[in-house]
Write a protein that holds these residues in place. Structure first.
Motif, PDB file in Angstrom:
ATOM      1  N   MET A  60      11.393  17.876   3.046  1.00  0.00           N
ATOM      2  CA  MET A  60      10.059  17.301   3.013  1.00  0.00           C
ATOM      3  C   MET A  60      10.050  15.980   2.251  1.00  0.00           C
ATOM      4  O   MET A  60       9.443  15.027   2.690  1.00  0.00           O
ATOM      5  CB  MET A  60       9.101  18.301   2.386  1.00  0.00           C
ATOM      6  N   SER A  61      10.714  15.919   1.093  1.00  0.00           N
ATOM      7  CA  SER A  61      10.664  14.691   0.307  1.00  0.00           C
ATOM      8  C   SER A  61      11.385  13.547   1.004  1.00  0.00           C
ATOM      9  O   SER A  61      11.052  12.393   0.786  1.00  0.00           O
ATOM     10  CB  SER A  61      11.233  14.913  -1.087  1.00  0.00           C
ATOM     11  N   ARG A  62      12.375  13.884   1.851  1.00  0.00           N
ATOM     12  CA  ARG A  62      13.089  12.828   2.572  1.00  0.00           C
ATOM     13  C   ARG A  62      12.178  12.145   3.587  1.00  0.00           C
ATOM     14  O   ARG A  62      12.154  10.917   3.686  1.00  0.00           O
ATOM     15  CB  ARG A  62      14.319  13.407   3.255  1.00  0.00           C
ATOM     16  N   SER A  63      11.409  12.932   4.332  1.00  0.00           N
ATOM     17  CA  SER A  63      10.496  12.333   5.310  1.00  0.00           C
ATOM     18  C   SER A  63       9.329  11.639   4.615  1.00  0.00           C
ATOM     19  O   SER A  63       8.843  10.616   5.084  1.00  0.00           O
ATOM     20  CB  SER A  63       9.984  13.384   6.290  1.00  0.00           C
ATOM     21  N   LEU A  64       8.900  12.185   3.484  1.00  0.00           N
ATOM     22  CA  LEU A  64       7.841  11.547   2.717  1.00  0.00           C
ATOM     23  C   LEU A  64       8.314  10.215   2.144  1.00  0.00           C
ATOM     24  O   LEU A  64       7.571   9.231   2.151  1.00  0.00           O
ATOM     25  CB  LEU A  64       7.373  12.479   1.604  1.00  0.00           C
ATOM     26  N   LEU A  65       9.549  10.201   1.682  1.00  0.00           N
ATOM     27  CA  LEU A  65      10.119   8.957   1.164  1.00  0.00           C
ATOM     28  C   LEU A  65      10.248   7.913   2.264  1.00  0.00           C
ATOM     29  O   LEU A  65       9.915   6.741   2.064  1.00  0.00           O
ATOM     30  CB  LEU A  65      11.483   9.230   0.523  1.00  0.00           C
ATOM     31  N   LYS A  66      10.699   8.337   3.439  1.00  0.00           N
ATOM     32  CA  LYS A  66      10.836   7.411   4.565  1.00  0.00           C
ATOM     33  C   LYS A  66       9.473   6.850   4.965  1.00  0.00           C
ATOM     34  O   LYS A  66       9.322   5.652   5.189  1.00  0.00           O
ATOM     35  CB  LYS A  66      11.473   8.114   5.758  1.00  0.00           C
ATOM     36  N   THR A  67       8.472   7.710   5.027  1.00  0.00           N
ATOM     37  CA  THR A  67       7.113   7.266   5.362  1.00  0.00           C
ATOM     38  C   THR A  67       6.588   6.290   4.319  1.00  0.00           C
ATOM     39  O   THR A  67       5.987   5.269   4.659  1.00  0.00           O
ATOM     40  CB  THR A  67       6.166   8.475   5.458  1.00  0.00           C
ATOM     41  N   GLY A  68       6.811   6.585   3.056  1.00  0.00           N
ATOM     42  CA  GLY A  68       6.348   5.709   1.983  1.00  0.00           C
ATOM     43  C   GLY A  68       6.994   4.338   2.016  1.00  0.00           C
ATOM     44  O   GLY A  68       6.329   3.313   1.866  1.00  0.00           O
ATOM     45  N   ILE A  69       8.301   4.323   2.239  1.00  0.00           N
ATOM     46  CA  ILE A  69       9.012   3.036   2.256  1.00  0.00           C
ATOM     47  C   ILE A  69       8.611   2.204   3.468  1.00  0.00           C
ATOM     48  O   ILE A  69       8.339   1.004   3.340  1.00  0.00           O
ATOM     49  CB  ILE A  69      10.533   3.267   2.218  1.00  0.00           C
ATOM     50  N   ILE A  70       8.554   2.821   4.636  1.00  0.00           N
ATOM     51  CA  ILE A  70       8.167   2.079   5.840  1.00  0.00           C
ATOM     52  C   ILE A  70       6.731   1.575   5.717  1.00  0.00           C
ATOM     53  O   ILE A  70       6.437   0.421   6.044  1.00  0.00           O
ATOM     54  CB  ILE A  70       8.354   2.949   7.098  1.00  0.00           C
ATOM     55  N   GLY A  71       5.840   2.414   5.239  1.00  0.00           N
ATOM     56  CA  GLY A  71       4.444   2.003   5.060  1.00  0.00           C
ATOM     57  C   GLY A  71       4.299   0.881   4.055  1.00  0.00           C
ATOM     58  O   GLY A  71       3.516  -0.046   4.245  1.00  0.00           O
ATOM     59  N   THR A  72       5.064   0.947   2.968  1.00  0.00           N
ATOM     60  CA  THR A  72       5.011  -0.104   1.953  1.00  0.00           C
ATOM     61  C   THR A  72       5.498  -1.431   2.513  1.00  0.00           C
ATOM     62  O   THR A  72       4.881  -2.476   2.279  1.00  0.00           O
ATOM     63  CB  THR A  72       5.858   0.295   0.727  1.00  0.00           C
ATOM     64  N   VAL A  73       6.585  -1.400   3.264  1.00  0.00           N
ATOM     65  CA  VAL A  73       7.131  -2.637   3.838  1.00  0.00           C
ATOM     66  C   VAL A  73       6.151  -3.249   4.839  1.00  0.00           C
ATOM     67  O   VAL A  73       5.885  -4.457   4.810  1.00  0.00           O
ATOM     68  CB  VAL A  73       8.510  -2.374   4.479  1.00  0.00           C
ATOM     69  N   VAL A  74       5.587  -2.413   5.713  1.00  0.00           N
ATOM     70  CA  VAL A  74       4.652  -2.932   6.721  1.00  0.00           C
ATOM     71  C   VAL A  74       3.390  -3.474   6.053  1.00  0.00           C
ATOM     72  O   VAL A  74       2.920  -4.573   6.398  1.00  0.00           O
ATOM     73  CB  VAL A  74       4.308  -1.835   7.753  1.00  0.00           C
ATOM     74  N   ALA A  75       2.841  -2.753   5.090  1.00  0.00           N
ATOM     75  CA  ALA A  75       1.632  -3.227   4.404  1.00  0.00           C
ATOM     76  C   ALA A  75       1.912  -4.496   3.611  1.00  0.00           C
ATOM     77  O   ALA A  75       1.077  -5.405   3.572  1.00  0.00           O
ATOM     78  CB  ALA A  75       1.077  -2.133   3.493  1.00  0.00           C
ATOM     79  N   ALA A  76       3.079  -4.573   2.978  1.00  0.00           N
ATOM     80  CA  ALA A  76       3.427  -5.780   2.225  1.00  0.00           C
ATOM     81  C   ALA A  76       3.598  -6.975   3.153  1.00  0.00           C
ATOM     82  O   ALA A  76       3.162  -8.089   2.828  1.00  0.00           O
ATOM     83  CB  ALA A  76       4.698  -5.552   1.417  1.00  0.00           C
ATOM     84  N   LEU A  77       4.218  -6.767   4.303  1.00  0.00           N
ATOM     85  CA  LEU A  77       4.361  -7.866   5.267  1.00  0.00           C
ATOM     86  C   LEU A  77       3.000  -8.360   5.740  1.00  0.00           C
ATOM     87  O   LEU A  77       2.781  -9.566   5.888  1.00  0.00           O
ATOM     88  CB  LEU A  77       5.198  -7.427   6.466  1.00  0.00           C
ATOM     89  N   CYS A  78       2.106  -7.434   5.990  1.00  0.00           N
ATOM     90  CA  CYS A  78       0.781  -7.830   6.464  1.00  0.00           C
ATOM     91  C   CYS A  78      -0.052  -8.460   5.361  1.00  0.00           C
ATOM     92  O   CYS A  78      -0.917  -9.288   5.626  1.00  0.00           O
ATOM     93  CB  CYS A  78       0.056  -6.626   7.049  1.00  0.00           C
ATOM     94  N   CYS A  79       0.189  -8.075   4.117  1.00  0.00           N
ATOM     95  CA  CYS A  79      -0.568  -8.643   2.993  1.00  0.00           C
ATOM     96  C   CYS A  79      -0.094 -10.053   2.637  1.00  0.00           C
ATOM     97  O   CYS A  79      -0.906 -10.933   2.375  1.00  0.00           O
ATOM     98  CB  CYS A  79      -0.415  -7.772   1.748  1.00  0.00           C
ATOM     99  N   PHE A  80       1.219 -10.228   2.570  1.00  0.00           N
ATOM    100  CA  PHE A  80       1.770 -11.449   2.004  1.00  0.00           C
ATOM    101  C   PHE A  80       2.221 -12.481   3.024  1.00  0.00           C
ATOM    102  O   PHE A  80       2.626 -13.569   2.658  1.00  0.00           O
ATOM    103  CB  PHE A  80       2.922 -11.105   1.066  1.00  0.00           C
ATOM    104  N   THR A  81       2.160 -12.158   4.294  1.00  0.00           N
ATOM    105  CA  THR A  81       2.488 -13.130   5.325  1.00  0.00           C
ATOM    106  C   THR A  81       1.342 -13.170   6.329  1.00  0.00           C
ATOM    107  O   THR A  81       0.597 -12.207   6.459  1.00  0.00           O
ATOM    108  CB  THR A  81       3.794 -12.760   6.067  1.00  0.00           C
ATOM    109  N   PRO A  82       1.194 -14.262   7.034  1.00  0.00           N
ATOM    110  CA  PRO A  82       0.080 -14.365   7.987  1.00  0.00           C
ATOM    111  C   PRO A  82       0.361 -13.727   9.349  1.00  0.00           C
ATOM    112  O   PRO A  82      -0.254 -14.093  10.339  1.00  0.00           O
ATOM    113  CB  PRO A  82      -0.120 -15.869   8.113  1.00  0.00           C
ATOM    114  N   ILE A  83       1.277 -12.759   9.402  1.00  0.00           N
ATOM    115  CA  ILE A  83       1.622 -12.134  10.681  1.00  0.00           C
ATOM    116  C   ILE A  83       0.404 -11.498  11.330  1.00  0.00           C
ATOM    117  O   ILE A  83       0.108 -11.728  12.505  1.00  0.00           O
ATOM    118  CB  ILE A  83       2.731 -11.081  10.490  1.00  0.00           C
ATOM    119  N   LEU A  84      -0.310 -10.689  10.569  1.00  0.00           N
ATOM    120  CA  LEU A  84      -1.454  -9.976  11.121  1.00  0.00           C
ATOM    121  C   LEU A  84      -2.589 -10.929  11.496  1.00  0.00           C
ATOM    122  O   LEU A  84      -3.299 -10.698  12.468  1.00  0.00           O
ATOM    123  CB  LEU A  84      -1.942  -8.933  10.117  1.00  0.00           C
ATOM    124  N   VAL A  85      -2.734 -12.012  10.766  1.00  0.00           N
ATOM    125  CA  VAL A  85      -3.775 -12.999  11.084  1.00  0.00           C
ATOM    126  C   VAL A  85      -3.492 -13.648  12.433  1.00  0.00           C
ATOM    127  O   VAL A  85      -4.397 -13.806  13.261  1.00  0.00           O
ATOM    128  CB  VAL A  85      -3.866 -14.066   9.967  1.00  0.00           C
TER     129      VAL A  85
END
Length: 66
Positions: A1-26
């Motif tokens: 369980m913690s492995r899939s939770l860790l994978k979800t957390g890392i992927i979500g953090t990277v995607v949210a950070a990319l959308c926050c700090f770069t104008p990709i989503l804009v």
């Protein structure tokens, strides 16, 4: 369980950070004709980034505890 939770957390953090700090989503929303949504992105992306960071930290703590 913690492995899939860790994978979800890392992927979500990277995607949210990319959308926050770069104008990709804009650019994507502008190309789709949804430029009016861009003003509300900070209200959604910053809490999501915080939530995914918390999930990642929780998964790491659980992984080292076991």
């Amino acid at each position: 369980m913690s492995r899939s939770l860790l994978k979800t957390g890392i992927i979500g953090t990277v995607v949210a950070a990319l959308c926050c700090f770069t104008p990709i989503l804009v650019f994507v929303l502008g190309a789709l004709g949804l430029a009016s949504v861009v003003g509300y992105l900070d209200y959604v992306l910053l809490p999501l980034l915080g939530a995914f960071i918390c999930i990642t930290v929780y998964a790491l703590i659980e992984r080292f505890r076991s």
